[in-house]
Enzyme design. Structure first.
Site, PDB file in Angstrom:
ATOM      1  N   ILE A  28       7.313   5.566   8.734  1.00 54.12           N
ATOM      2  CA  ILE A  28       7.151   5.839   7.302  1.00 54.12           C
ATOM      3  C   ILE A  28       6.789   4.471   6.741  1.00 54.12           C
ATOM      4  O   ILE A  28       7.619   3.569   6.671  1.00 54.12           O
ATOM      5  CB  ILE A  28       8.422   6.421   6.663  1.00 54.12           C
ATOM      6  CG1 ILE A  28       8.718   7.804   7.249  1.00 54.12           C
ATOM      7  CG2 ILE A  28       8.244   6.504   5.144  1.00 54.12           C
ATOM      8  CD1 ILE A  28       9.957   8.475   6.709  1.00 54.12           C
ATOM      9  N   PRO A  29       5.515   4.276   6.384  1.00 44.80           N
ATOM     10  CA  PRO A  29       4.949   2.929   6.221  1.00 44.80           C
ATOM     11  C   PRO A  29       5.265   2.227   4.892  1.00 44.80           C
ATOM     12  O   PRO A  29       4.384   1.978   4.085  1.00 44.80           O
ATOM     13  CB  PRO A  29       3.454   3.175   6.377  1.00 44.80           C
ATOM     14  CG  PRO A  29       3.259   4.556   5.843  1.00 44.80           C
ATOM     15  CD  PRO A  29       4.495   5.317   6.233  1.00 44.80           C
ATOM     16  N   CYS A  30       6.520   1.855   4.719  1.00 41.53           N
ATOM     17  CA  CYS A  30       6.890   1.118   3.511  1.00 41.53           C
ATOM     18  C   CYS A  30       6.211  -0.260   3.481  1.00 41.53           C
ATOM     19  O   CYS A  30       6.086  -0.860   2.415  1.00 41.53           O
ATOM     20  CB  CYS A  30       8.404   1.004   3.376  1.00 41.53           C
ATOM     21  SG  CYS A  30       9.251   0.408   4.845  1.00 41.53           S
ATOM     22  N   HIS A  31       5.722  -0.722   4.638  1.00 39.53           N
ATOM     23  CA  HIS A  31       5.001  -1.998   4.660  1.00 39.53           C
ATOM     24  C   HIS A  31       3.672  -1.912   3.902  1.00 39.53           C
ATOM     25  O   HIS A  31       3.106  -2.934   3.533  1.00 39.53           O
ATOM     26  CB  HIS A  31       4.761  -2.465   6.109  1.00 39.53           C
ATOM     27  CG  HIS A  31       3.908  -1.556   6.916  1.00 39.53           C
ATOM     28  ND1 HIS A  31       4.420  -0.431   7.547  1.00 39.53           N
ATOM     29  CD2 HIS A  31       2.576  -1.578   7.206  1.00 39.53           C
ATOM     30  CE1 HIS A  31       3.436   0.175   8.193  1.00 39.53           C
ATOM     31  NE2 HIS A  31       2.304  -0.496   7.999  1.00 39.53           N
ATOM     32  N   ARG A  32       3.188  -0.699   3.627  1.00 40.41           N
ATOM     33  CA  ARG A  32       1.925  -0.516   2.896  1.00 40.41           C
ATOM     34  C   ARG A  32       2.119  -0.509   1.383  1.00 40.41           C
ATOM     35  O   ARG A  32       1.164  -0.282   0.649  1.00 40.41           O
ATOM     36  CB  ARG A  32       1.249   0.789   3.337  1.00 40.41           C
ATOM     37  CG  ARG A  32       0.834   0.775   4.799  1.00 40.41           C
ATOM     38  CD  ARG A  32       0.198   2.080   5.222  1.00 40.41           C
ATOM     39  NE  ARG A  32       0.014   2.100   6.678  1.00 40.41           N
ATOM     40  CZ  ARG A  32      -0.075   3.191   7.402  1.00 40.41           C
ATOM     41  NH1 ARG A  32      -0.021   4.395   6.824  1.00 40.41           N
ATOM     42  NH2 ARG A  32      -0.224   3.123   8.711  1.00 40.41           N
TER      43      ARG A  32
END
Length: 164
Positions: A131-135
């Protein structure tokens, strides 16, 4: 029964916890860190350490080998409030190679005024980087915080082609 595996990545060990083809937790710190943030009932469940978790480990390998859309094929499940669930669902729609601001994330999750709540959901995300919270970045493009450190966030965004 929970399956656990450690996946070696270019940015360190990625710890994985899954049940029935659903990834319940992932992160770059430790199993102890993941279990402390998981649902209490899940974290107490019997665990079996494996070299690879079927399907999930292969898709993670594909991602780190260059198929930046591979995370989309991983089924996920984590407990959380209704708005957090909406934020995580919206986050999964951020295409690899792109970023959204916290404000844009809040809007796409259904409440444009809930920017702080969107940030809190990012911080509580138990399944990073799938779940790409880095984006998610600050308005204006500054990278902002990442639970596993700025260097990991920057590497992931470079790998996906979001930083030029």
């Amino acid at each position: 029964m929970l399956l656990t595996a450690i996946h070696l990545t270019p940015v360190g060990h990625l710890y994985l916890v899954a049940r029935d083809q659903f990834l319940l937790a992932a992160g770059f710190r430790s199993f102890k860190d993941l279990y402390s943030r998981m649902d209490a009932e899940d974290s107490k469940e019997e665990k079996k350490e494996v070299k690879k978790i079927p399907v999930i480990s292969d898709l993670i390998s594909d991602y780190f080998e260059g198929d930046t859309a591979a995370f989309n094929g991983i089924k996920v499940q984590q407990p959380g409030a209704k708005f957090s669930q909406e934020v995580w669902k919206a986050m999964r729609k951020i295409p690899a190679g792109q970023t959204w601001s916290y404000a844009e994330l809040a809007d796409r999750a259904g409440n444009e005024k809930a920017v702080r709540a969107a940030g809190t959901a990012c911080a509580k995300n138990l399944i990073a980087p799938i779940i790409p919270c880095h984006r998610v970045v600050k308005t204006g493009g500054e990278l902002g915080n990442y639970g596993y450190g700025a260097a990991v966030k920057e590497w992931l965004l470079n790998h996906e082609g979001a930083l030029q």
